[in-house]
Write a protein that holds these residues in place. Structure first.
Motif, PDB file in Angstrom:
ATOM      1  N   UNK A 257       0.816  -1.214   0.000  1.00 38.10           N
ATOM      2  CA  UNK A 257       0.000   0.000   0.000  1.00 38.10           C
ATOM      3  C   UNK A 257       0.849   1.263   0.000  1.00 38.10           C
ATOM      4  N   UNK A 258       0.368   2.266  -0.691  1.00 37.52           N
ATOM      5  CA  UNK A 258       1.083   3.529  -0.807  1.00 37.52           C
ATOM      6  C   UNK A 258       0.538   4.515   0.231  1.00 37.52           C
ATOM      7  N   UNK A 259       1.363   4.759   1.223  1.00 41.75           N
ATOM      8  CA  UNK A 259       0.956   5.633   2.318  1.00 41.75           C
ATOM      9  C   UNK A 259       1.641   6.984   2.181  1.00 41.75           C
ATOM     10  N   UNK A 260       0.952   8.011   2.633  1.00 38.96           N
ATOM     11  CA  UNK A 260       1.603   9.320   2.635  1.00 38.96           C
ATOM     12  C   UNK A 260       2.407   9.501   3.916  1.00 38.96           C
ATOM     13  N   UNK A 261       2.931  10.676   4.128  1.00 36.25           N
ATOM     14  CA  UNK A 261       3.849  10.910   5.235  1.00 36.25           C
ATOM     15  C   UNK A 261       3.180  10.844   6.599  1.00 36.25           C
ATOM     16  N   UNK A 262       1.851  10.900   6.638  1.00 32.07           N
ATOM     17  CA  UNK A 262       1.193  10.725   7.927  1.00 32.07           C
ATOM     18  C   UNK A 262       0.439   9.399   7.987  1.00 32.07           C
ATOM     19  N   UNK A 263       0.719   8.529   7.035  1.00 33.21           N
ATOM     20  CA  UNK A 263       0.198   7.171   7.109  1.00 33.21           C
ATOM     21  C   UNK A 263      -1.143   6.937   6.458  1.00 33.21           C
ATOM     22  N   UNK A 264      -1.664   7.925   5.741  1.00 34.05           N
ATOM     23  CA  UNK A 264      -2.954   7.725   5.073  1.00 34.05           C
ATOM     24  C   UNK A 264      -2.721   7.040   3.732  1.00 34.05           C
ATOM     25  N   UNK A 265      -3.430   5.951   3.534  1.00 33.90           N
ATOM     26  CA  UNK A 265      -3.312   5.166   2.309  1.00 33.90           C
ATOM     27  C   UNK A 265      -3.893   5.961   1.133  1.00 33.90           C
ATOM     28  N   UNK A 266      -3.205   5.913   0.008  1.00 31.83           N
ATOM     29  CA  UNK A 266      -3.724   6.619  -1.171  1.00 31.83           C
ATOM     30  C   UNK A 266      -5.015   6.002  -1.676  1.00 31.83           C
ATOM     31  N   UNK A 267      -5.314   4.820  -1.224  1.00 30.57           N
ATOM     32  CA  UNK A 267      -6.581   4.225  -1.628  1.00 30.57           C
ATOM     33  C   UNK A 267      -7.718   4.753  -0.750  1.00 30.57           C
TER      34      UNK A 267
END
Lengths: 425, 232
Positions: free
Chosen positions: A236-246
């Motif tokens: 999974x692709x997470x941003x810098x605060x851990x929110x998944x791009x999905x």
């Protein structure tokens, strides 16, 4: 030439990991920007062929450049459509092009390939490669906006695609043919409600870049490029605060600013030797009548995340340590943090007794009588008390400073478009 | 190589297809149902595993073309239809806005978010420069203090719980989970009305909403979200 020179300086300066920052002083001046025919929407990744740079856009727009800065209209490919992507693998250049085959989201992505992008070359001939992905108009995905990654680890070829209609999807392609590897395999959903996705690999991470916001609304467009990262190409692709791009996550890479509005369609331009840039388009350049235009910016890295650099503006710059906020410690080998302050004035970036800079070197921060000496606090100025000189001379001093101040000097590195073009066979 | 004959045949096929669509739709192209939305089949629906509310009543879009805070605040104060801040609509209810009849639709989303683009697209309604009203009812078995409403929306949105405005987001933005959270509020025992106005400029449009408990973890203590059942 001055423009190219300055750009090399900026690129190398920005890529000196954790050591240097180039900071713009308060000088308002135009930025070094792309020139010529740069009108394009949804540009592909820029690819070098026969010492020229090529990109293709929606509607068949083709742009070509000899130096990466000045662009002109190129030769359209045999097939046109929406938001193509371009990649060079082996002796082939593959172009992936989407088109609607009914009302969105019924769409398909086809591939064409050629052995040269240069119409003057005997190898220039686009061949049809066939369908690589499609959406049926009902499923939760719109099969447009392809982005291709050749995994440097294992040589596997991947394509992401999709738009704000639903998911961004990932499929594997055959690097030998550019075609879909296992057409019956179900595409993997990796992000949602964005578009213009592309994937890159950097230092152990796969980065998914996608465009958020609204497009195609000129100066009202809200396009902005976001990024998430994963240890596996499948997410999974997470941003810098851990929110998944999905789930809508994505760290901002670049959005609107100044006279340009709506950043979209990231494409990596790796010039080698750690110098990277990225291509994109602005939905509206207010200095070009609000037209959609190509742009190329330095791609920097900080704490494992890509950062959009600025194309430098003409003016005076200073360089300081990210670690200490001072300039001298970078240039003076072995200088301890906070050490040897009083009465020095030299030992810095070309100052008296310094390690370079020569006759025209700017005064080092921490000159005698100044409160903030070498290694002291406060922001040193390389140009303090000096009459401004031409930008090229100032840049040469900065170049000298870096060349003499660091063992891994940036001098002579192939960091610009022009050197890369010359070096290519 | 594509020959002239192939091009000609393709052009004829496209024209024929277009005509067929036009005839079939009688002026409006028939579209498949929204891929992420379903008509409710049960009187109530619990939130998903992460606490996201999945059942909503959605009003067909109203034209609206400014995402700035000033415009959105002014826009949501305008009365588009009678009792817009208090009405508890049922599936199929209709309102008239600027002389145009719009219907409420009950929908369960299969995802964490409600895809308004899918909703409007499937109904052949505009997805650009529009305002959507959304209403749901959260049924609580007991009073639940110190909870937050956590929302995300594409694009701007304003949110009310039991008639009080509790959260808002402005400008062109993507739906991100928990992009905005309310101050701590109390959900009363029984029915609590959550209402939202979501405004889109262009491109995707969707929203998501859940409650977070006192520890800011997804609230799961409520028995479910209901629409029709609570109103009967």
């Amino acid at each position: 030439m001055a423009l190219k020179f300055a750009y090399r300086q900026s690129a190398s300066g920005y890529n000196m990991k954790s050591a240097l920052y180039v900071i713009l002083l308060a000088v308002a001046a135009p930025a070094f920007a792309l020139d010529g025919q740069v009108g394009i929407h949804d540009p592909s990744t820029i690819v070098l062929c026969n010492r020229k740079f090529y990109t293709f856009g929606t509607g068949g727009t083709a742009l070509v450049s000899d130096d990466g800065w000045t662009w002109r209209t190129g030769t359209r490919a045999s097939r046109s459509g929406m938001a193509p992507d371009l990649i060079h693998i082996g002796d082939r250049y593959y172009q992936y092009i989407a088109r609607n085959v009914g009302a969105q989201p019924k769409a398909e992505i086809n591939m064409i390939w050629t052995k040269s992008l240069d119409p003057e070359s005997p190898d220039y001939k686009w061949e049809e490669g066939g369908l690589v992905a499609s959406t049926n108009g009902i499923e939760d995905c719109n099969g447009i906006d392809p982005g291709v990654l050749l995994d440097p680890n294992d040589g596997r070829l991947w394509m992401v695609y999709g738009s704000y209609f639903g998911y961004i999807r990932l499929v594997e392609l055959d690097p030998k043919t550019g075609k879909r590897l296992n057409p019956d395999d179900k595409p993997r959903d990796i992000a949602i409600n964005c578009e213009a996705s592309d994937m890159i690999y950097h230092d152990g991470w796969y980065y998914l870049l996608a465009t958020h916001g609204s497009c195609c609304r000129g100066a009202d467009s809200g396009y902005n490029i976001r990024v998430g990262r994963a240890k596996k190409v499948t997410g999974p692709f997470l941003d810098h605060i851990g929110v998944d791009m999905i789930r809508g996550g994505g760290k901002l890479l670049i959005g609107s600013g100044g006279r340009v509005i709506g950043a979209g369609h990231f494409g990596l331009l790796d010039l080698g030797d750690t110098v990277q840039k990225f291509s994109m388009h602005w939905e509206a350049d207010l200095d070009r009548g609000g037209a959609s235009v190509l742009d190329i910016r330095p791609l920097l890295w900080k704490d494992g995340w890509p950062v959009a650099g600025e194309n430098l503006k003409e003016g005076a710059y200073e360089i300081e340590s990210v670690r200490t906020g001072t300039a001298l410690e970078l240039a003076v080998e072995g200088m301890p943090v906070g050490g040897r302050r009083a009465g020095r004035g030299g030992g810095g970036f070309g100052g008296p007794g310094g390690r370079g800079g020569g006759r025209d070197a700017p005064a080092a921060p921490g000159a005698p009588g100044q409160a903030a000496g070498a290694g002291g606090r406060g922001r040193p100025s390389l140009l303090a008390g000096r009459k401004p000189r031409s930008s090229s001379r100032r840049w040469r001093r900065a170049w000298n400073v870096r060349r003499h101040g660091r063992a891994d000097s940036a001098a002579g590195r192939r960091t610009g478009f022009d050197e890369l073009a010359r070096g290519q066979r | 190589m594509i020959t002239f004959r192939q091009l000609l045949l393709s052009a004829v096929a496209v024209l024929a297809g277009s005509a067929l669509i036009a005839i079939t739709a009688s002026g409006q192209e028939a579209r498949p149902p929204a891929p992420t939305l379903r008509s409710p089949t049960s009187p109530e629906k619990a939130p998903d595993a992460d606490g996201f509310i999945q059942r909503w009543l959605l009003l067909e879009p109203i034209p609206f073309n400014d995402l700035t805070e000033i415009a959105v605040r002014a826009g949501v104060k305008k009365e588009y239809f009678p009792n817009q801040f208090t009405v508890l609509p049922k599936d199929g209810d209709k309102v008239t806005v600027d002389g145009k009849e719009l219907a409420w639709h009950a929908a369960d989303t299969t995802l964490y978010n409600v895809n308004l683009y899918h909703f409007a697209w499937a109904l052949n309604k505009p997805t650009t420069n529009v305002l959507f009203w959304a209403v749901t009812i959260v049924n609580c078995p007991r009073e639940m203090p110190n909870v937050r409403l956590a929302i995300g929306s594409n694009a701007a949105s304003v949110w009310w719980v039991n008639g009080q405005e509790v959260a808002s987001l402005f400008n062109d933005r993507q739906t991100v989970i928990d992009d905005g959270v309310s101050k701590r509020i109390t959900l009363k025992k029984g029915a609590n009305v959550v209402r939202a106005a979501v405004i889109n400029g262009g491109g995707a449009t969707d929203f998501c909403a859940r409650f977070l408990d006192a520890d800011d973890t997804p609230l799961k203590g409520f028995t479910g979200t209901v629409v029709d059942a609570a109103m009967k």
